[in-house]
Design an enzyme around this catalytic site. Structure first.
Site, PDB file in Angstrom:
ATOM      1  N   THR B 139       0.816  -1.379  -0.031  1.00  0.00           N
ATOM      2  CA  THR B 139      -0.077   0.153   0.032  1.00  0.00           C
ATOM      3  C   THR B 139       0.922   1.234   0.090  1.00  0.00           C
ATOM      4  O   THR B 139       2.256   0.936   0.214  1.00  0.00           O
ATOM      5  CB  THR B 139      -0.860   0.165   1.113  1.00  0.00           C
ATOM      6  N   ASP B 140       0.144   2.397   0.105  1.00  0.00           N
ATOM      7  CA  ASP B 140       0.867   3.564  -0.199  1.00  0.00           C
ATOM      8  C   ASP B 140       1.794   3.871   1.134  1.00  0.00           C
ATOM      9  O   ASP B 140       3.007   4.261   1.298  1.00  0.00           O
ATOM     10  CB  ASP B 140       0.246   4.930  -0.179  1.00  0.00           C
ATOM     11  N   CYS B 141       1.005   3.588   2.283  1.00  0.00           N
ATOM     12  CA  CYS B 141       1.631   3.535   3.495  1.00  0.00           C
ATOM     13  C   CYS B 141       2.641   2.523   4.029  1.00  0.00           C
ATOM     14  O   CYS B 141       3.513   2.583   4.810  1.00  0.00           O
ATOM     15  CB  CYS B 141       0.714   3.885   4.770  1.00  0.00           C
ATOM     16  N   TYR B 142       2.376   1.228   3.452  1.00  0.00           N
ATOM     17  CA  TYR B 142       3.092  -0.262   3.714  1.00  0.00           C
ATOM     18  C   TYR B 142       3.453  -0.713   2.464  1.00  0.00           C
ATOM     19  O   TYR B 142       2.890  -1.508   1.782  1.00  0.00           O
ATOM     20  CB  TYR B 142       2.287  -1.014   4.567  1.00  0.00           C
ATOM     21  N   PRO B 143       4.695  -0.262   1.881  1.00  0.00           N
ATOM     22  CA  PRO B 143       4.885  -0.332   0.441  1.00  0.00           C
ATOM     23  C   PRO B 143       5.647  -2.026   0.327  1.00  0.00           C
ATOM     24  O   PRO B 143       5.506  -2.591  -0.593  1.00  0.00           O
ATOM     25  CB  PRO B 143       6.174   0.627   0.003  1.00  0.00           C
TER      26      PRO B 143
END
Ligand code: SF4
Ligand code: SF4
Lengths: 135, 388
Positions: B139-143
């Site tokens: 994800t954007d926060c957990y790449p």
């Protein structure tokens, strides 16, 4: 005593009713665990033999006189005492009570003298702390 | 003699000042038999119980900390045993009965199940490193989409034992009336009812010493795996309505508790991965509960003996798997513990699956905690269902 032994026969001795003689002539009970005839008509049998000590040795002598090669199963049981949880699961499958629940505090003990190296406990031990090793 | 009444606070005060009289459950049984419950209640402040057996509804809640770049793990394996990762980013739960992913299971029957979730927990407690593998969708926060590292227990920011159902109040005695050997969670059962397997610490068992949960409730401090834990709720399948004898003791599986404790305080001796031939995996859990002797009734309850505790004999070849509810008979724990009992006109060899010797060791250790380390009693904040 009760021991597991391996008998090796030649083509000639295999055909004779030698094993039967163990219970006919001596106060012994045998139980054949496995028997096989090999390609060159040699054969072997693994069996447990049970009876009073004196009778047992006489029986072994008799087998040797019949030209059967007798070997005791060269295995022994080993238990990692620190690892055992004393759950008792193994006692359900031990045919000789070599594994037994002891005294008031109910620790599970192993009497290696009584063990016939059948391997049942190796399979069921819940923490895999028992192994058979060839002596 | 005046009626005995003691509060938790009074007993805790005695513990703190080193004056509390503490007995293990087996010692209490003898005292009650000798002097009666009233005198015993006067004399004794706390009775310690213990149990050590395979408790399948067990597992560990772990947070493995953030690495850079960060990951929100979707699938996680510990030593190739799948863990549940449907929580926040790096929170996982590993269940005791989860097999290793490549386990042949029962394809070659009976399967051996050499390693699973219970063993991962054992390895952590034993101080061994455990391999953790995680995958994610990113994800954007957990790449990050992949993560792998070996962890020892001390490297994990958070690791607690969190068991939804432990310490069953009584359990069946299993037999097999069928024609072939069967492999169950109660061990190997030979045909024709040749052996009876049972799994309770009987007179030492926590809930059998407090049959109506008067003193055991949410907030009770316990011995868990060698460390300190707590009762956090009633357990799954908690059934206080099970049949009871005149003494109040349940004659069938009844109450259960959910417990929690910090893995980092636990000892290898009391937390062990278990393999059940042909059945699967589990975790041996050592658990002990101190019971305050508030009054004469609690003395009578804790004075229970194996011969006063009965359980049902159930056929695991048909009746248990098919759920017929049929019961073949009853047997008490003194008979079970003796190694043999008579049933159906034959001698049945018994097999314990719960270790009485380890249960005793735990009850004694808990007694030592109270006497030497001033381990006080937790006052239940919420009572369990079925409390009287
Ligand atoms: S191998 Fe195990 S089960 Fe077999 S006799 Fe020896 S101790 Fe008993
Ligand atoms: S099954 Fe294994 S752990 Fe359990 S008592 Fe036997 S040897 Fe010990």
């Amino acid at each position: 005593m009760e021991k597991t032994i391996i008998l090796k026969f030649t083509k000639q001795t295999w055909r004779k009713p030698i094993i039967y003689g163990l219970s006919k002539n001596f106060d012994l009970v045998f139980n054949i665990l496995e028997a096989k005839v090999l390609p060159r008509q040699e054969a072997y049998a693994i069996m447990s033999l049970e009876g009073p000590d004196e009778e047992y040795y006489k029986g072994i002598e008799y087998l040797k006189e019949c030209n059967v090669i007798v070997e005791e199963v060269p295995e022994q049981i080993q238990r990692d005492e620190d690892s055992c949880t004393h759950c008792g699961t193994c006692t359900a499958v031990c045919p000789t009570d070599a594994l037994f629940v002891d005294g008031d505090e109910k620790w599970v003990r192993l009497d290696t003298e009584k063990c016939v190296a059948c391997g049942n406990c190796v399979q069921v031990c819940t923490v895999q702390c028992i192994s058979l090793f060839v002596i | 003699m005046a009626e005995v009444r003691k509060s938790f606070e009074e007993i805790n005060e005695k513990i703190r000042s080193g004056k509390a009289v503490v007995l293990t459950a087996d010692e209490m049984s003898e005292l009650v038999e000798e002097k009666g419950p009233k005198a015993a209640a006067k004399e004794v402040d706390v009775v310690t119980t213990g149990t050590f057996g395979m408790m399948c509804s067990s597992g560990a809640m772990i947070n493995f900390g953030h690495a850079t770049p960060k990951i929100k793990a979707s699938h996680v394996w510990l030593n190739d045993v799948p863990a549940y990762a449907g929580f926040a980013a790096v929170d996982i739960y590993i269940g005791a009965t989860e097999p290793r992913e490549d386990d042949p299971l029962n394809r070659v029957h009976p399967g051996r199940f050499p390693y699973g979730g219970g063993h991962v927990i054992e390895d952590l407690v034993a101080g061994k490193e455990v391999n953790l593998r995680a995958t994610a969708y990113g994800t954007d926060c957990y790449p990050s989409k992949k993560f792998e590292r070996d962890f020892a227990l001390q490297d994990l920011p958070y690791a607690v034992l969190l068991n939804p159902r432990n310490a069953y109040q009584n359990y069946n005695c299993a037999v097999n009336m069928g024609e072939k050997t069967i492999y169950t969670y109660l061990g190997v059962l030979k045909p024709d009812g040749a052996n009876g397997n049972y799994c309770s610490a009987g007179q030492l068992s926590p809930l059998l010493n407090d049959p109506y949960y008067r003193t055991i409730g949410v907030g009770t401090k316990i011995f868990l795996g060698g460390g300190q834990g707590a009762v956090i709720w009633h357990g799954t399948q908690h059934n206080p309505a099970a049949e009871r004898g005149e003494n109040g003791v349940t004659r069938a599986p009844a109450g259960t508790i959910a417990v929690m404790g910090d893995l980092k305080t636990m000892e290898h001796r009391y937390i062990r991965g278990a393999s059940m031939l042909g059945y699967g995996l589990s975790l041996f859990v050592g658990l002990g509960i101190p019971i305050p002797i508030l009054d004469e009734e609690m003395a009578r309850f804790t004075g229970i003996r194996d011969r006063d505790i009965f359980t049902k004999i159930v056929d695991y070849s048909v009746d248990y798997p098919q759920g017929t509810g049929k019961v073949l008979g009853e047997v008490n724990y003194e008979q079970l513990r003796s190694g043999k009992f008579k049933f159906n006109g034959r001698e049945v060899d018994t097999t314990p699956l719960s270790s009485y010797s380890m249960a005793l060791e735990i009850a004694r250790e808990l007694k030592r905690w109270i006497e030497e380390e001033k381990f006080t009693l937790g006052v239940p904040q919420i009572q369990l269902p079925g409390t009287r």
